[in-house]
Write a protein that holds these residues in place. Structure first.
Motif: not given
Length: 268
Positions: A205-208, A224-226, A234-238
């Motif tokens: 699940v990837l949440m923007l 955000k990848i909960p 993780g919490r990568p930034g884009l």
């Protein structure tokens, strides 16, 4: 895995998109989830791996404009109005040439049932092969059981897409809406709209969530990848550049739960 073209996202996903897995890409309206899904699809197609995008909300012509804008680096509004500048024509020509060579297929039929999705995906796989299926978006799908409650319909479609990913041995990216409540707050799994089955069936699940506007005009977005069944959360930034529908990796710190200015930042 198949790289998405975004290094921080690939690292969080354990190398990229994996066959047989379902990735739920969720965001509130107008945050850019269709744009991100399309760019990932373009990057997969540029590696020679066929992609099918089922767009139930946006006409195919609009997606073509976005693809050309992304590939050519020409602002979408200039492309749409014809008010081109400088070397825009040459860049558009190169973008169109690049787009026509991609094994990227778009279908814009609305109100798809699970059976229709399966039929379209199988057809592309039989004729070209299929590495990635993008469904935009889950809440616009319909169920053949017209009298079922809505959350039961979404549950049926969600589980059917997981079965389809394994059956076709391809990755499925499913776009999903989030509840509008608390738009300034960082999204959580319980904000997935209409059914808890979406969370249960997803491998990732990837949440923007928009964080802040950067000095160069880009929008800093938390990806955000909960949930990540086969990897770490993780919490990568884009960075999202709306005029050219372009997404890039950001090295900015997105560990804070709010934007840097402490307030709500929404893309234009």
């Amino acid at each position: 895995g198949t790289p998405t073209g975004l290094d921080s996202l690939d690292e969080a996903l354990g190398g990229g998109l994996k066959p047989g897995r379902v990735v739920v890409l969720a965001a509130r309206p107008s945050v850019g989830k269709t744009s991100l899904a399309q760019q990932i699809g373009i990057q997969v197609a540029r590696q020679g791996r066929p992609v099918l995008m089922l767009s139930q909300e946006m006409p195919a012509g609009d997606l073509v404009d976005r693809a050309v804008s992304n590939l050519a680096g020409v602002a979408l509004d200039r492309l749409g109005t014809g008010r081109l500048q400088g070397d825009d024509w040459a860049r558009i020509t190169e973008g169109v040439d690049a787009a026509t060579r991609l094994p990227f297929f778009v279908d814009d039929e609305p109100g798809l049932t699970l059976m229709a999705i399966r039929a379209k995906a199988r057809r592309v796989q039989q004729q070209h092969g299929l590495a990635l299926l993008v469904v935009d978006y889950l809440q616009l799908c319909v169920s053949s059981g017209a009298f079922d409650k809505r959350h039961h319909q979404i549950e049926q479609i969600s589980r059917g897409l997981k079965t389809l990913a394994k059956e076709l041995d391809c990755c499925v990216i499913v776009l999903s809406q989030l509840n509008r409540g608390g738009a300034e707050d960082e999204p959580e799994l319980q904000h997935l709209k209409e059914s808890g089955a979406i969370e249960e069936d997803a491998d990732v699940v990837l949440m923007l969530h928009p964080m802040a506007r950067e000095p160069d005009g880009g929008l800093l977005v938390l990806a955000k990848i909960p949930k990540n069944r086969q990897g770490r959360r993780g919490r990568p930034g884009l960075l999202f550049y709306g005029p050219t529908q372009n997404w890039q990796t950001s090295s900015a710190d997105v560990s804070s739960r709010r934007g840097r200015d402490g307030g709500r930042v929404w893309p234009t």
